[in-house]
Design an enzyme around this catalytic site. Structure first.
Site, PDB file in Angstrom:
ATOM      1  N   ASN A   9      -8.742  -2.860   3.246  1.00  0.00           N
ATOM      2  CA  ASN A   9      -9.874  -3.547   2.615  1.00  0.00           C
ATOM      3  C   ASN A   9      -9.505  -5.031   2.526  1.00  0.00           C
ATOM      4  OD1 ASN A   9     -11.788  -4.599   0.862  1.00  0.00           O
ATOM      5  ND2 ASN A   9     -11.016  -3.528  -0.949  1.00  0.00           N
ATOM      6  N   TRP A  10     -10.092  -5.811   3.414  1.00  0.00           N
ATOM      7  CA  TRP A  10      -9.719  -7.236   3.477  1.00  0.00           C
ATOM      8  C   TRP A  10     -10.268  -8.038   2.306  1.00  0.00           C
ATOM      9  CZ3 TRP A  10     -10.965  -8.760   9.274  1.00  0.00           C
ATOM     10  CH2 TRP A  10     -10.135  -8.016  10.129  1.00  0.00           C
ATOM     11  N   LYS A  11     -11.182  -7.480   1.556  1.00  0.00           N
ATOM     12  CA  LYS A  11     -11.858  -8.216   0.477  1.00  0.00           C
ATOM     13  C   LYS A  11     -12.469  -9.507   1.056  1.00  0.00           C
ATOM     14  CE  LYS A  11      -8.794  -5.961  -2.697  1.00  0.00           C
ATOM     15  NZ  LYS A  11      -8.152  -5.924  -3.987  1.00  0.00           N
ATOM     16  N   HIS A 106     -15.736   0.042  -5.641  1.00  0.00           N
ATOM     17  CA  HIS A 106     -14.441  -0.620  -5.808  1.00  0.00           C
ATOM     18  C   HIS A 106     -14.401  -1.256  -7.202  1.00  0.00           C
ATOM     19  CE1 HIS A 106     -11.163  -3.452  -5.409  1.00  0.00           C
ATOM     20  NE2 HIS A 106     -10.728  -2.689  -4.417  1.00  0.00           N
ATOM     21  N   GLU A 108     -13.399  -3.979  -8.261  1.00  0.00           N
ATOM     22  CA  GLU A 108     -13.844  -5.378  -8.339  1.00  0.00           C
ATOM     23  C   GLU A 108     -15.373  -5.454  -8.375  1.00  0.00           C
ATOM     24  OE1 GLU A 108     -11.463  -6.793  -5.074  1.00  0.00           O
ATOM     25  OE2 GLU A 108      -9.688  -6.467  -6.311  1.00  0.00           O
ATOM     26  N   GLU A 179      -7.815   4.411  -7.404  1.00  0.00           N
ATOM     27  CA  GLU A 179      -7.216   3.087  -7.501  1.00  0.00           C
ATOM     28  C   GLU A 179      -7.109   2.674  -8.969  1.00  0.00           C
ATOM     29  OE1 GLU A 179      -7.614   0.734  -3.612  1.00  0.00           O
ATOM     30  OE2 GLU A 179      -9.390   0.337  -4.787  1.00  0.00           O
ATOM     31  N   GLY A 185      -3.690  -5.478  -6.749  1.00  0.00           N
ATOM     32  CA  GLY A 185      -3.336  -6.890  -6.590  1.00  0.00           C
ATOM     33  C   GLY A 185      -2.279  -7.363  -7.565  1.00  0.00           C
ATOM     34  N   SER A 225      -1.635  -2.089  -4.727  1.00  0.00           N
ATOM     35  CA  SER A 225      -0.342  -2.679  -4.342  1.00  0.00           C
ATOM     36  C   SER A 225       0.449  -1.831  -3.349  1.00  0.00           C
ATOM     37  CB  SER A 225       0.490  -2.989  -5.595  1.00  0.00           C
ATOM     38  OG  SER A 225      -0.173  -3.953  -6.391  1.00  0.00           O
ATOM     39  N   GLY A 246      -5.206  -3.349   0.128  1.00  0.00           N
ATOM     40  CA  GLY A 246      -5.884  -4.631   0.011  1.00  0.00           C
ATOM     41  C   GLY A 246      -5.047  -5.736   0.634  1.00  0.00           C
ATOM     42  N   GLY A 247      -4.299  -6.456  -0.192  1.00  0.00           N
ATOM     43  CA  GLY A 247      -3.525  -7.634   0.232  1.00  0.00           C
ATOM     44  C   GLY A 247      -2.701  -7.423   1.500  1.00  0.00           C
TER      45      GLY A 247
HETATM   46  P1  PGA Z   1      -4.155  -4.294  -3.263  1.00  0.00           P
HETATM   47  O1  PGA Z   1      -5.701  -3.894  -3.319  1.00  0.00           O
HETATM   48  O2  PGA Z   1      -3.513  -3.463  -2.182  1.00  0.00           O
HETATM   49  O3  PGA Z   1      -4.139  -5.761  -2.954  1.00  0.00           O
HETATM   50  O4  PGA Z   1      -3.577  -3.978  -4.604  1.00  0.00           O
HETATM   51  C1  PGA Z   1      -6.104  -2.568  -3.176  1.00  0.00           C
HETATM   52  C2  PGA Z   1      -7.601  -2.469  -3.261  1.00  0.00           C
HETATM   53  O5  PGA Z   1      -8.199  -3.219  -4.039  1.00  0.00           O
HETATM   54  O6  PGA Z   1      -8.237  -1.659  -2.550  1.00  0.00           O
END
Ligand code: PGA
Length: 263
Positions: A9-11, A106, A108, A179, A185, A225, A246-247
């Site tokens: 997930n590149w956000k 998600h 966020e 999650e 993050g 993470s 994500g990251g």
């Molecule tokens: P992260 O994000 O790997 O940067 O913690 C995961 C996500 O939000 O799907």
């Protein structure tokens, strides 16, 4: 047997120009790895990328051009088919851009954009209607975890988000991603044993709502993470079938490192 599902997930990273470079580098890494090619071919591994919507068409173009066998998905969608919803994108539009998958719920989106279980339920129904596969995210805040409410929160998100969904609609169309919000993050991962316990609870919820058969065949992911040095610890767990990254998915090299540790 359930295969592994590794999703990036590149956000809000990698616009159309970066996305093109990403795909070329990723294709290079992938086609040099016999193990990766074989695992995808044997359906032991599925690789999914969820870029920002503006990069979807470019990624799809590169996907077709390079022959990369990856799944393409969006990070969000609106539940209506069309209309006066400035800035929004419908499920049908995602399909036109080459998507087969979409992330819904998600954390966020839930916390920064006030998406309630009710809104997510409408999005899920609409995505199913258009035949998109959904990665439905659930997870608790740190305070909820500390006050031992994790299971109650997950149950509520699961039941309300999937209200009215029939077994035939759930089947093969919904992947649940656990999650924990405090792990996203933050560099702090859940320990794999705790993550396993919650994923096992989610599998029970699936069985209760949609039958044992769905419970045993559904794909459940862990996210928060995830890096190449901790991926294995999650994938070793009985009820964790993959990771939502994500990251560490924003660069093709670090995402491919995660894929390598999962095959
Ligand atoms: P992260 O994000 O790997 O940067 O913690 C995961 C996500 O939000 O799907």
């Amino acid at each position: 047997m359930r295969g592994k599902f590794i999703a990036g997930n590149w956000k809000m990273a990698n616009g159309p120009i970066m996305a093109k470079d990403y795909m070329l580098r990723f294709a290079d890494l992938f086609f040099k790895s016999e193990n990766a090619i074989k695992s995808v071919k044997n359906e032991r591994l599925k690789i999914a990328i969820f870029p920002p919507s503006i990069s979807l068409s470019d990624i799809n173009y590169e996907k077709v051009k390079t022959g990369l066998p990856i799944v393409l998905g969006a990070q969000n969608m609106h539940w209506e088919k069309n209309g006066a919803y400035t800035g929004e994108i419908s499920a049908q539009m995602l399909i036109e851009a080459g998507c087969s998958h979409v992330i819904i719920g998600h954390s966020e989106r839930r916390t920064l954009f006030n998406e309630t279980n009710e809104i997510l339920n409408k999005k899920i129904a609409s995505a199913i209607e258009e035949d998109l596969t959904i990665v439905f995210c659930v997870g608790e805040h740190l305070e909820e975890r500390e006050s031992k409410e994790t299971y109650a929160v997950i149950r509520e998100q699961f039941l309300e988000g999937l209200r009215g969904i029939k077994t035939s609609q759930f089947s093969k169309k919904i992947i649940i991603a656990y999650e924990p919000i405090w792990a996203i993050g933050s560099g702090i991962t859940a320990n794999s044993c705790d993550a396993q316990n919650v994923c096992s609870f989610i599998r029970e919820l699936i069985s209760e709502s949609f039958g044992e058969n769905e419970g045993s065949k559904s794909i459940i992911l862990y996210g928060g993470s995830v890096k190449s040095n901790n991926t294995k610890s999650f994938l070793c767990e009985k009820d964790i079938d993959g990771v939502l990254v994500g990251g560490a998915s924003v660069s093709p090299d670090s995402f491919f490192d995660i894929i390598k540790t999962s095959i």
